[in-house]
Every structure is written in structure tokens, then in C-alpha cells.
Design a protein around this motif. Structure first.
Motif, mmCIF file in Angstrom:
data_model
loop_
_atom_site.group_PDB
_atom_site.id
_atom_site.type_symbol
_atom_site.label_atom_id
_atom_site.label_comp_id
_atom_site.label_asym_id
_atom_site.label_seq_id
_atom_site.Cartn_x
_atom_site.Cartn_y
_atom_site.Cartn_z
ATOM 1 N N PRO A 89 62.065 53.200 10.475
ATOM 2 C CA PRO A 89 62.631 52.809 9.181
ATOM 3 C C PRO A 89 63.674 51.706 9.258
ATOM 4 C CG PRO A 89 62.408 55.195 9.292
ATOM 5 C CD PRO A 89 62.071 54.663 10.658
ATOM 6 N N LYS A 90 64.452 51.676 10.339
ATOM 7 C CA LYS A 90 65.506 50.654 10.445
ATOM 8 C C LYS A 90 64.948 49.235 10.484
ATOM 9 C CE LYS A 90 65.850 50.941 15.512
ATOM 10 N NZ LYS A 90 65.380 49.594 15.790
ATOM 11 N N ASP A 91 63.656 49.108 10.797
ATOM 12 C CA ASP A 91 63.028 47.796 10.878
ATOM 13 C C ASP A 91 62.113 47.492 9.696
ATOM 14 O OD1 ASP A 91 64.218 47.357 13.428
ATOM 15 O OD2 ASP A 91 62.637 48.561 14.360
ATOM 16 N N ASP A 92 62.161 48.312 8.654
ATOM 17 C CA ASP A 92 61.185 48.192 7.572
ATOM 18 C C ASP A 92 61.359 46.958 6.696
ATOM 19 O OD1 ASP A 92 59.652 50.333 8.245
ATOM 20 O OD2 ASP A 92 60.401 51.688 6.693
ATOM 21 N N ALA A 93 62.480 46.281 6.784
ATOM 22 C CA ALA A 93 62.658 45.064 5.978
ATOM 23 C C ALA A 93 61.575 44.027 6.290
ATOM 24 C CB ALA A 93 64.046 44.472 6.212
ATOM 25 N N ARG A 94 61.022 44.072 7.492
ATOM 26 C CA ARG A 94 59.984 43.113 7.872
ATOM 27 C C ARG A 94 58.718 43.254 7.041
ATOM 28 N NH1 ARG A 94 57.352 45.768 13.368
ATOM 29 N NH2 ARG A 94 55.721 44.240 12.971
ATOM 30 N N PHE A 95 58.543 44.434 6.397
ATOM 31 C CA PHE A 95 57.328 44.681 5.623
ATOM 32 C C PHE A 95 57.494 44.369 4.127
ATOM 33 C CE2 PHE A 95 57.021 47.565 9.305
ATOM 34 C CZ PHE A 95 55.839 47.086 9.853
ATOM 35 N N VAL A 96 58.698 43.976 3.710
ATOM 36 C CA VAL A 96 58.899 43.652 2.296
ATOM 37 C C VAL A 96 57.938 42.559 1.824
ATOM 38 C CG1 VAL A 96 60.519 42.660 0.639
ATOM 39 C CG2 VAL A 96 61.261 44.512 2.139
ATOM 40 N N PRO A 97 57.744 41.460 2.557
ATOM 41 C CA PRO A 97 56.792 40.441 2.091
ATOM 42 C C PRO A 97 55.362 40.966 1.956
ATOM 43 C CG PRO A 97 58.241 39.525 3.768
ATOM 44 C CD PRO A 97 58.473 40.994 3.761
ATOM 45 N N VAL A 98 54.958 41.866 2.829
ATOM 46 C CA VAL A 98 53.607 42.439 2.753
ATOM 47 C C VAL A 98 53.461 43.278 1.492
ATOM 48 C CG1 VAL A 98 51.892 43.861 3.943
ATOM 49 C CG2 VAL A 98 53.499 42.475 5.274
ATOM 50 N N LEU A 122 61.314 50.326 0.385
ATOM 51 C CA LEU A 122 61.623 50.278 1.807
ATOM 52 C C LEU A 122 63.133 50.301 1.996
ATOM 53 C CD1 LEU A 122 59.001 47.559 2.770
ATOM 54 C CD2 LEU A 122 58.895 49.983 3.388
ATOM 55 N N PRO A 123 63.641 50.863 3.090
ATOM 56 C CA PRO A 123 62.887 51.507 4.158
ATOM 57 C C PRO A 123 62.209 52.791 3.688
ATOM 58 C CG PRO A 123 65.220 51.960 4.418
ATOM 59 C CD PRO A 123 65.104 50.967 3.300
ATOM 60 N N ASP A 124 61.199 53.197 4.453
ATOM 61 C CA ASP A 124 60.405 54.381 4.112
ATOM 62 C C ASP A 124 61.169 55.639 4.521
ATOM 63 O OD1 ASP A 124 58.484 56.160 3.422
ATOM 64 O OD2 ASP A 124 56.935 55.398 4.767
ATOM 65 N N VAL A 125 62.146 55.986 3.677
ATOM 66 C CA VAL A 125 63.038 57.117 3.915
ATOM 67 C C VAL A 125 63.175 57.894 2.614
ATOM 68 C CG1 VAL A 125 65.433 57.773 4.398
ATOM 69 C CG2 VAL A 125 64.316 56.028 5.797
ATOM 70 N N LEU A 126 63.159 59.217 2.706
ATOM 71 C CA LEU A 126 63.352 60.076 1.546
ATOM 72 C C LEU A 126 64.820 60.463 1.473
ATOM 73 C CD1 LEU A 126 61.746 61.665 -0.714
ATOM 74 C CD2 LEU A 126 61.784 63.610 0.872
ATOM 75 N N HIS A 127 65.515 59.996 0.438
ATOM 76 C CA HIS A 127 66.931 60.319 0.286
ATOM 77 C C HIS A 127 67.080 61.716 -0.321
ATOM 78 C CE1 HIS A 127 68.154 56.350 1.489
ATOM 79 N NE2 HIS A 127 67.320 55.809 0.610
ATOM 80 N N TYR A 128 68.009 62.482 0.254
ATOM 81 C CA TYR A 128 68.149 63.880 -0.169
ATOM 82 C C TYR A 128 69.603 64.315 -0.080
ATOM 83 C CZ TYR A 128 67.786 68.997 0.032
ATOM 84 O OH TYR A 128 67.947 70.338 -0.196
ATOM 85 N N ASP A 129 70.115 64.825 -1.198
ATOM 86 C CA ASP A 129 71.447 65.421 -1.283
ATOM 87 C C ASP A 129 71.254 66.907 -1.574
ATOM 88 O OD1 ASP A 129 73.930 66.401 -1.999
ATOM 89 O OD2 ASP A 129 74.468 64.688 -3.240
ATOM 90 N N PRO A 130 71.567 67.788 -0.633
ATOM 91 C CA PRO A 130 71.283 69.211 -0.823
ATOM 92 C C PRO A 130 72.113 69.880 -1.909
ATOM 93 C CG PRO A 130 72.563 68.870 1.176
ATOM 94 C CD PRO A 130 72.174 67.512 0.681
#
Length: 332
Positions: free
Chosen positions: A229-238, A262-270
Motif C-alpha cells: 500500500p505504501k507504494d500505491d501512488a504509482r497506480f493512480v495514473p492507471v 488509493l492506497p488500497d487500505v481499509l480505514h477503521y476506527d473501532p
């Protein structure tokens, strides 16, 4: 269709259905605000390419199934739950759950503190649950909670409300975890499968948010599944290019919308109720009706399919499988 069939040409990653990550869910435990439920689903029971049933062997003994948790917002894991499976000569399987923190959580390996071990994998309607302290664990076949009119999607988004997954099964890893073992604030979650068949660990599939893979094809798909996920910015143009094509977005607007995926992360606050896409994902959240307007720039808003009715009100929350599977002989 969520992350089902995320391998090449609607196939399975590395050609193995058991390595195919399908969906990630995260929500507060009903009736207990101090705990969370994390569900990682893998291995669709029915394949598209090739068509027909996948193997009855639930999990790969040569794989690691992993839940990653980022507690500080840098999209690098600070906590990981890892599951390995063993297969006996009679075909039955058992699971071991480990937890690892710090730098090791961001790495690749099967080390970690053992939470539970030797837990039988459920192959039928039985629910085999293991408990250790404040953790509970389940692994086995269940009814797939994902709902979507796949045939309508393949018919130029002409939806009729025909739920392709109404009688589908999937393999589930379900954790009940005290929030004190996660984070007291918003965290980032994702899942991945690691394939060790070659003698070294190779990431086969990963994801968190549903419906990401339609943006990717060929080499881009393989690169995405192997990335972090930390590298997902590279896929924004795609992603942006796909949005221009499917939704008629301007280049600038397509780039903006792609950036929200992106990034492909599910944000969650319990501490808050689960509601996709803003906080975690409940089993009844209609993620397709969120995704379709985004994909089509508002031209298509729903697929006319609703949540499944076989969900349980208690752990492991997923309905019983539609088919009981006898154990098959597999290599230990």
C-alpha cells in the motif's frame, strides 16, 4: 466483482484458488464495544476461468494468510496476524494463528507469537471456534457474504438483481480481537496471501477495498497484486485512465477520483459504527452501490442486489456453507 478472480483473465493468483483473497471486513463486535471482528475471505468455491468448482481443500499448507494493521498512518504494517495451515493424510486441516508487531509485522515470514494452534478447519455446517484470552478464531468454509449481479456487469451494466453469489461459498478466517490489541484510534487494514511453493515467500494477492481489480489488466494487475500500500501512488495514473474510459471523466477529475481509491487500505476506527467506505466494512454494506456511481460517473447507481439473509448474529457471523465438503487427501 470485489477481489474474486483477481488473477490473470479472471483466474486465480498463481493458478491457485486457495491464494485468491476476496474480501476484508472490519466492524465492532455487536454488544461489546471493546472488541472488533476482522474477517478475511479467500478461495471462491466457484471459478470463472477455468469455470466450475475449485478444490475442496480449503487452505493451502504452502501459504501464509495475513491481516496487516497500520496504526500510525504511514501505510506500513505495525501489527500482523498470520495464519498457517497443516494438512493431514486424511485430508483434514488445522490452523495456527500468530501475532507479530513492529518491524517484523512489515516483513515477510511466518514467525510470531502463537495465539492458538492446531485448530480444526470447518468443512461443513459445524462451527469450530478456538479461544485464547480475549481472542477468538475460526477458519473454514462459510457462505460468501458478498452480493453482486455479475451477469448484469458482463452485460454492459444492465442489471436485473440476479445475485451471482446467492448460493456461493468461500473460505473464511475470522478473528475477534480486543481493541486494546489493535489501536485506540483510526487504523489502516489490508489482507494478503503469500505463496511458499517455490521455496521462498512470494506475495500472491492483496487488498482491502472491494472492486479495485477492474481497473487493472495484464502486467499492471500482476504488479498491483505484488505491491505494498505504501507504494500505491504509482497506480493512480492507471486507475485514472480506466475512469476516463468507463465514466467519461476529464483527466483532472479522473486523477482526483483515483486518488480517493488509493492506497488500497481499509480505514477503521473501532470506536465508531462500521459503514463503508468511511469506516471499516460491515457484512451488510452495499459496496457495489458505492462503487458503480464512482466507476460510471453517476450514470449507473445500483445493481438491484441486497445483503444475504443467512448471516449470523454471533461469532463467526457468516452463514453456514451451502455445501458440506468432505476432506480430500492432500500433501501434508
Amino acid at each position: 466483482m470485489s477481489h474474486h478472480y483477481s488473477g490473470p483473465d479472471f483466474g486465480f493468483p498463481h493458478g491457485d484458488a486457495r491464494l485468491d483473497f476476496t474480501d476484508l471486513y472490519a466492524f465492532p463486535k455487536p454488544g461489546d464495544a471493546g472488541k472488533s471482528i476482522l474477517i478475511m475471505n479467500v478461495h471462491p468455491a466457484l471459478g470463472v476461468n477455468p469455470p466450475g468448482p475449485s478444490t475442496a481443500v480449503a487452505f493451502s499448507p504452502e501459504a501464509i494468510y495475513e491481516l496487516k494493521i497500520d496504526t500510525n498512518g504511514d501505510n506500513v504494517a505495525d501489527i500482523a496476524y498470520r495464519v498457517r495451515f497443516k494438512s493431514s493424510e486424511d485430508g483434514t486441516q488445522t490452523a495456527t494463528l500468530r501475532r507479530v508487531e513492529g518491524a517484523q509485522a512489515a516483513g515477510t515470514g511466518d514467525e510470531g507469537q502463537v495465539i492458538v494452534e492446531g485448530v480444526p478447519v470447518s468443512t461443513g455446517k459445524e462451527i469450530r471456534v478456538a479461544a485464547a484470552g480475549d481472542h477468538r478464531f475460526f477458519a473454514g468454509w462459510r457462505s460468501d457474504p458478498f452480493f453482486f449481479d455479475v451477469n448484469g456487469a458482463l452485460n454492459n451494466l444492465q442489471f436485473t438483481g440476479d445475485d451471482f453469489f446467492a448460493a456461493a461459498d468461500v473460505c473464511s478466517i475470522v478473528l475477534e480481537v480486543p481493541n486494546s490489541a489493535l489501536s485506540t484510534k483510526k487504523m489502516g487494514l489490508w489482507s494478503r496471501t503469500l505463496d511458499g511453493a517455490s521455496g521462498k515467500w512470494v506475495q500472491a494477492d492483496r487488498g482491502s477495498r472491494p472492486n479495485q481489480t477492474p481497473f487493472l489488466a495484464g502486467e499492471q494487475n500482476a504488479a498491483y497484486l505484488a505491491a505494498e500500500p505504501k507504494d500505491d501512488a504509482r497506480f493512480v495514473p492507471v486507475f485514472a485512465h480506466a475512469l476516463e474510459h468507463t465514466g467519461g471523466y476529464t483527466p483532472a477529475e479522473a486523477t482526483r477520483v483515483a486518488g480517493t481509491l488509493l492506497p488500497d487500505v481499509l480505514h477503521y476506527d473501532p470506536t465508531r459504527p462500521a459503514a463503508f467506505p468511511n469506516n471499516g466494512r460491515a457484512l451488510t454494506d452495499d459496496v457495489v452501490d458505492f462503487f458503480l456511481p464512482l466507476l460510471t460517473n453517476g450514470k449507473v447507481t445500483q445493481d438491484k442486489v441486497g445483503p444475504h439473509k443467512d448471516l449470523l448474529t454471533e461469532f463467526p457471523y457468516l452463514g453456514p456453507p451451502h455445501k458440506a465438503r468432505a476432506a480430500e487427501r492432500v500433501a501434508a
